[in-house]
Design an enzyme around this catalytic site. Structure first.
Site, mmCIF file in Angstrom:
data_model
loop_
_atom_site.group_PDB
_atom_site.id
_atom_site.type_symbol
_atom_site.label_atom_id
_atom_site.label_comp_id
_atom_site.label_asym_id
_atom_site.label_seq_id
_atom_site.Cartn_x
_atom_site.Cartn_y
_atom_site.Cartn_z
ATOM 1 N N THR A 2 6.642 -7.466 1.922
ATOM 2 C CA THR A 2 7.521 -7.559 0.778
ATOM 3 C C THR A 2 9.161 -7.664 1.351
ATOM 4 O OG1 THR A 2 6.753 -5.194 0.281
ATOM 5 C CG2 THR A 2 8.476 -4.734 -0.013
ATOM 6 N N MET A 29 -7.622 8.804 2.330
ATOM 7 C CA MET A 29 -7.382 10.313 2.757
ATOM 8 C C MET A 29 -5.349 10.169 3.169
ATOM 9 S SD MET A 29 -10.992 11.683 3.059
ATOM 10 C CE MET A 29 -10.302 13.851 2.666
ATOM 11 N N ILE A 30 -5.748 9.897 4.477
ATOM 12 C CA ILE A 30 -4.993 9.688 5.135
ATOM 13 C C ILE A 30 -3.491 9.464 4.458
ATOM 14 C CG2 ILE A 30 -5.818 9.483 7.258
ATOM 15 C CD1 ILE A 30 -4.660 6.812 8.681
ATOM 16 N N GLY A 50 -4.950 0.895 11.141
ATOM 17 C CA GLY A 50 -4.237 0.309 12.068
ATOM 18 C C GLY A 50 -4.774 -1.198 11.928
ATOM 19 N N ARG A 51 -3.878 -2.224 11.583
ATOM 20 C CA ARG A 51 -4.227 -3.514 10.962
ATOM 21 C C ARG A 51 -4.049 -4.601 12.626
ATOM 22 N NH1 ARG A 51 -4.979 -5.743 6.207
ATOM 23 N NH2 ARG A 51 -5.290 -7.423 6.672
ATOM 24 N N ILE A 92 2.554 2.735 7.120
ATOM 25 C CA ILE A 92 2.215 3.424 8.601
ATOM 26 C C ILE A 92 1.191 3.580 10.079
ATOM 27 C CG2 ILE A 92 -0.873 3.274 7.081
ATOM 28 C CD1 ILE A 92 -0.471 6.046 6.110
ATOM 29 N N ASP A 93 1.152 1.469 9.715
ATOM 30 C CA ASP A 93 0.833 1.581 11.359
ATOM 31 C C ASP A 93 1.864 1.826 12.251
ATOM 32 O OD1 ASP A 93 -1.845 0.798 9.347
ATOM 33 O OD2 ASP A 93 -1.232 -0.488 9.750
ATOM 34 N N GLY A 102 0.974 -1.542 -0.355
ATOM 35 C CA GLY A 102 0.645 -0.114 -0.170
ATOM 36 C C GLY A 102 1.089 1.654 -0.009
ATOM 37 N N GLY A 148 6.577 -2.879 3.056
ATOM 38 C CA GLY A 148 6.366 -4.188 4.256
ATOM 39 C C GLY A 148 6.999 -5.298 4.452
#
Length: 304
Positions: A103, A280-281, A175-176, A130-131, A12, A100
């Site tokens: 990857t 958006m974030i 936030g997975r 991102i988390d 992502g 991540g």
């Protein structure tokens, strides 16, 4: 031919990807690397060298002001032996991988494949999540930017809840497996009544009773829930996406329906304005802090 370098972005998107790419290119040029390839389309693009682009300092000059990745990210893994052969065909000796957990597993498999064909190439991973869920790091790049944007969504939910009668502003944030963005944005916004994160043991009954009490007494409220609660409050079906990540149940609409049903059963008037700013974030350019952080990460990756 002279040794070349290659850069790929996978998974992502995240604020700061272009800032990392820009600084990698500039630092590699300082080291004297004249040919730097940008691999288009993640690992899948690695096996299509005819689609690669050549990156120059002039070409990447302003990309840090753009969101996303100029290299077009993607998920999925073609055979790593084929990736190794493609890199060898272009005489790539430094291979930079931005992504991540999945990857980096793939990058290691590509390195192993290079050993099989006896091709010498450095594989350098730059962690992207991102988390903020890397235990060895205080923060991951893009997290500060994402938290800032998430706080704006919470502020919008607060406006909705305070200017509509008997209203809850409900925000679902990324936030997975951890709730860092939800927690940080909640603390920054200062207007949240309940914040639910995957690390919590949540009693749905107690949660609903508390929300009902908030609506009975305050007649407005703001609730934040991290997407990872789609595997705690709810249970996913166990399926995975192309990157091997578990597909989570959508907890936001579920929470909304449960709150409305509970308040209705108690005769408490309630409406909910639901906000999901996920894309958006993560699609905005990096802020000042993250841009500086990305530059530092990229420089150190090349030094390595």
């Amino acid at each position: 031919p002279e040794a070349a370098a290659a850069i790929v972005t996978c998974g992502g998107i995240c604020p700061g990807l272009n800032a990392v790419v820009r600084e990698l290119v500039n630092m590699l040029h300082i080291y004297g690397i004249k040919t730097i390839y940008g691999i288009i389309g993640g690992f899948k693009g690695c096996v299509s060298p005819d689609t690669w682009i050549e990156l120059t300092s002039e070409g990447v000059q302003d990309i840090h002001t753009q969101g996303g990745s100029i290299l077009v990210s993607d998920r999925g893994n073609p055979p790593h032996i084929e990736i190794a052969k493609s890199l060898a065909s272009k005489n790539v000796r430094q291979y930079f991988v931005l992504g991540g957990d999945g990857t980096h597993k793939g990058a290691m498999q590509t390195f192993d494949a290079m050993q099989e064909i006896e091709y010498e190439c450095s594989v350098i991973g730059i962690p992207k999540t991102i988390d903020n869920d890397i235990r060895l790091l205080d923060t991951s790049f893009g997290f500060d930017t994402a938290s800032t944007e998430a706080a704006k969504a919470i502020e919008s939910a607060y406006v909705e809840s305070t200017t509509n009668a008997n209203c809850i502003g409900l925000v679902k944030l990324m936030g997975r497996s951890c709730g860092f963005i939800a927690a940080a944005a909640t603390l920054a916004a200062r207007v949240v009544d309940v914040c639910l994160i995957p690390e919590m043991d949540i009693s749905k009954d107690k949660f609903l009773d508390y929300v009902a009490e908030v609506m009975r007494t305050k007649k407005q409220g703001v609730i934040v829930v991290a997407e990872g609660c789609g595997d705690t409050i709810l249970k996913s079906n166990g399926s995975t996406d192309a990157g091997g990540n578990k597909v989570l149940a959508d907890v936001g609409p579920y929470i909304k329906d449960e709150i409305l049903a509970h308040c209705k059963s108690l005769g408490i008037p309630c409406t909910i304005k639901y906000i999901d700013p996920t894309y958006m974030i993560r699609s905005v350019p990096s802020n000042a802090y993250d841009s500086l952080y990305c530059a530092t990460l990229a420089q150190q990756a090349v030094h390595a």
